[in-house]
Write an enzyme that holds these catalytic residues in place. Structure first.
Site, PDB file in Angstrom:
ATOM      1  N   PRO A 123     -18.888 -17.395   9.566  1.00  0.00           N
ATOM      2  CA  PRO A 123     -17.921 -16.587   8.540  1.00  0.00           C
ATOM      3  C   PRO A 123     -19.077 -16.868   6.910  1.00  0.00           C
ATOM      4  O   PRO A 123     -19.023 -18.190   6.830  1.00  0.00           O
ATOM      5  CB  PRO A 123     -16.784 -17.929   8.059  1.00  0.00           C
ATOM      6  N   LYS A 124     -18.793 -16.653   5.865  1.00  0.00           N
ATOM      7  CA  LYS A 124     -19.144 -16.689   4.543  1.00  0.00           C
ATOM      8  C   LYS A 124     -18.128 -17.713   4.113  1.00  0.00           C
ATOM      9  O   LYS A 124     -17.166 -17.777   3.389  1.00  0.00           O
ATOM     10  CB  LYS A 124     -19.880 -15.647   4.086  1.00  0.00           C
ATOM     11  N   VAL A 125     -18.271 -18.764   3.863  1.00  0.00           N
ATOM     12  CA  VAL A 125     -16.925 -19.378   3.366  1.00  0.00           C
ATOM     13  C   VAL A 125     -16.899 -19.370   2.040  1.00  0.00           C
ATOM     14  O   VAL A 125     -18.289 -19.614   0.719  1.00  0.00           O
ATOM     15  CB  VAL A 125     -17.529 -21.066   4.176  1.00  0.00           C
ATOM     16  N   GLY A 278     -16.849 -13.129   3.289  1.00  0.00           N
ATOM     17  CA  GLY A 278     -18.033 -12.400   3.960  1.00  0.00           C
ATOM     18  C   GLY A 278     -18.357 -12.969   5.312  1.00  0.00           C
ATOM     19  O   GLY A 278     -18.067 -13.707   5.227  1.00  0.00           O
TER      20      GLY A 278
END
Length: 573
Positions: A123-125, A278
């Protein structure tokens, strides 16, 4: 400090910007005025963000306006990087923070994956980047991202975050970790809850001078271990052993686009302990840290979720006048892409609402997609310096009984009446839509709501765009419409009643004699609605239409008193 990296890359992105192909037709003087004004506003937002730790504007809206500024600068030949000073700090990173290449769609993702192996998706934190430096297992430095090369000293505040260990037991080596400080949340669903402004909240906590208890709400997702173990599997395993467990929980090996899409969809719709925007696809093997630079690397790339909202520039304001005289306002936009569709216009609503918004061409608005992908106006985010308000229709000129004929300023409402008359709600004239009515009006054949009753096959055949065959078919449709039952005519002419209410009506004489009390006996008819119906039926404009129907011997409009059914029978129980 993600904005510093964004600015360094924005020149690259502008090369494929649609705005470059559509520079405003402004004088050089106005262009400079608009550039200066937007640049100043971005500077004020920067001041609030970097110095005060708060964000008056959502991150994605800021990004869009920054892109607009760069587009305008390119229009005048200024292609240099934005030089607005940033508070990058004085503490050098032991290993530079690299940026992420943004992949626009699944095709770009598939192309990027080709020829690569040992790929992982995470996950794009959505938070704020930080570097942690441990010496012999002791946290000795914490540095904000800044410009990727230097940042601020955040050590004291990071030590107050329980999720980050100050000491790593059994770790004797020196190590550098890069990761994302994020706001810890419970079961966050990105698809339905959005970003909740988490990034700005984290930035605010870290940039304010006093150390607060709010820091306990922060977590850390480590996404890079420069010069760490050679494979991703080893890195996440050892990070988990040191207490950084999230990378192991949320790192998945992938070999195909379908697998990336699967995890992207799952993390987008499922519950997570952090906000995301994203996914990031990593190549397992990375170069040595000494080769890392503060620019997009070639061993990782991001595939962001569809934006919740975007900025669009208004190019025109259109006013639509409906059949009943209501005025609706539509904004035309420079096209923006959202959720795999191009958005070119958005509905504001009523004239009063548009006046409240005070939106004119040149304003920049935030739009989002509501249910079924319908664009929705959220707010005005930027107004250009030079503004001109369009001339709007006057509400007092339009009402339920205006524009039954083609008069000045009546074209829109008159056409709307014709379209309603021929629709399935009215006389069901097949093959005749708005464009067809426009042709007949432009040819001077229809200037009154009922002029079509008098058209001949010869007149229709003379219309250039019709042709003999279509003209004959349309003439036959007009003949069929003349024979529609009486109950359809009041609705087709605009009388404000429903089909259920109209079904009890048998002829014009009956309508003329009905009292307010009798109208209210119809299903769903209140006193106020009954008065409106009576006013409509007694208005001279409507009576003129009735007279025309009588002259054409339309069934139900004959003026023969003894054929009218007694009112008492029509409403008998």
């Amino acid at each position: 400090m993600w904005r510093g990296i964004y600015r360094a890359l924005v020149v690259i992105g502008v090369l494929c910007s649609s705005a470059w192909a559509n520079c405003p037709a402004w004088s050089p003087e106005r262009m400079q005025v608009e550039i200066t004004a937007l640049d100043d506003q971005l500077g004020r937002w920067d001041e609030a963000y970097y110095r005060l730790g708060n964000s008056p504007i959502d991150d994605e809206l800021y990004d869009s306006l920054l892109q607009q500024l760069q587009d305008w600068r390119r229009c005048v030949g200024a292609v240099e990087e934005d030089t607005r000073p940033l508070p990058v700090g004085k503490v050098p990173h032991p290993v530079a923070h690299t940026g992420l290449r943004k992949l626009r769609n699944s095709r770009a993702v598939e192309q990027w994956m080709q020829g690569r192996h040992d790929l992982w998706v995470q996950p794009k934190v959505d938070g704020v980047a930080v570097t942690l430096v441990y010496r012999q297992g002791v946290l000795v430095n914490a540095i904000s991202r800044g410009d990727g090369q230097k940042g601020e000293n955040w050590l004291e505040k990071v030590k107050a975050i329980p999720a980050i260990p100050n000491v790593l037991p059994e770790v004797t080596a020196n190590l550098v970790l890069q990761g994302e400080l994020f706001l810890m949340v419970n079961d966050h669903h990105q698809q339905t809850q959005g970003g909740i402004n988490a990034r700005s909240k984290v930035a605010g906590m870290m940039m304010r001078h006093p150390r607060t208890a709010q820091l306990e709400q922060l977590g850390l997702f480590v996404w890079a271990w420069p010069d760490g173990p050679p494979t991703m599997a080893e890195r996440v395993q050892q990070l988990a052993a040191m207490g950084f467990t999230l990378p192991q929980q949320y790192s998945q090996p992938v070999t195909t686009l379908a697998e990336v899409e699967q995890w992207r969809a799952a993390w987008y719709s499922g519950p997570l302990p952090f906000v995301t925007d994203g996914v990031v696809i990593h190549q397992g093997q990375e170069p040595q840290g000494r080769y890392w630079q503060a620019k997009p690397n070639d061993w990782a790339a991001a595939w962001k979720y569809p934006p919740v909202q975007q900025v669009a520039r208004v190019t025109d304001v259109e006013f639509a006048i409906g059949r009943t005289g209501k005025i609706a306002v539509m904004l035309r936009l420079d096209p923006v892409r959202m959720d795999d569709k191009w958005i070119r216009r958005v509905n504001v609503g009523s004239l009063a609402l548009w006046q409240k918004w005070d939106i004119v061409p040149g304003d920049h608005i935030a739009i989002s997609l509501m249910g079924h992908g319908i664009p929705h106006l959220k707010q005005v985010v930027w107004r250009e310096v030079t503004r001109a308000t369009p001339i709007a229709p006057k509400p007092e000129d339009y009402h339920a009984l205006s524009c039954f004929t083609l008069q000045p300023r009546c074209r829109q409402q008159f056409l709307a009446r014709l379209v309603w008359l021929s629709s399935s709600n009215g006389l069901n004239i097949n093959g005749l839509n708005k464009a067809g009515w426009q042709v007949l009006v432009d040819q001077g054949l229809v200037n009154n709501l009922l002029d079509w009753l008098e058209l001949t096959p010869e007149q229709l055949s003379a219309v250039p765009s019709l042709g003999a065959k279509r003209a004959q078919a349309l003439y036959q449709q007009f003949r069929l419409a003349r024979r529609q039952p009486f109950e359809r005519w009041p609705i087709a002419l605009g009388v404000p009643i429903s089909p259920l209410q109209s079904a009890t009506l048998q002829n014009w004489s009956q309508l003329q004699q009905m009292t307010l009390a009798q109208w209210q006996e119809l299903a769903g008819m209140g006193a106020q609605k009954a008065r409106k119906v009576q006013e409509f039926l007694q208005h001279p404009t409507f009576l003129a239409l009735v007279q025309t129907l009588q002259q054409h011997h339309i069934s139900g409009f004959e003026t023969v008193p003894d054929r009218a059914e007694p009112l008492g029978d029509a409403f008998a129980n």
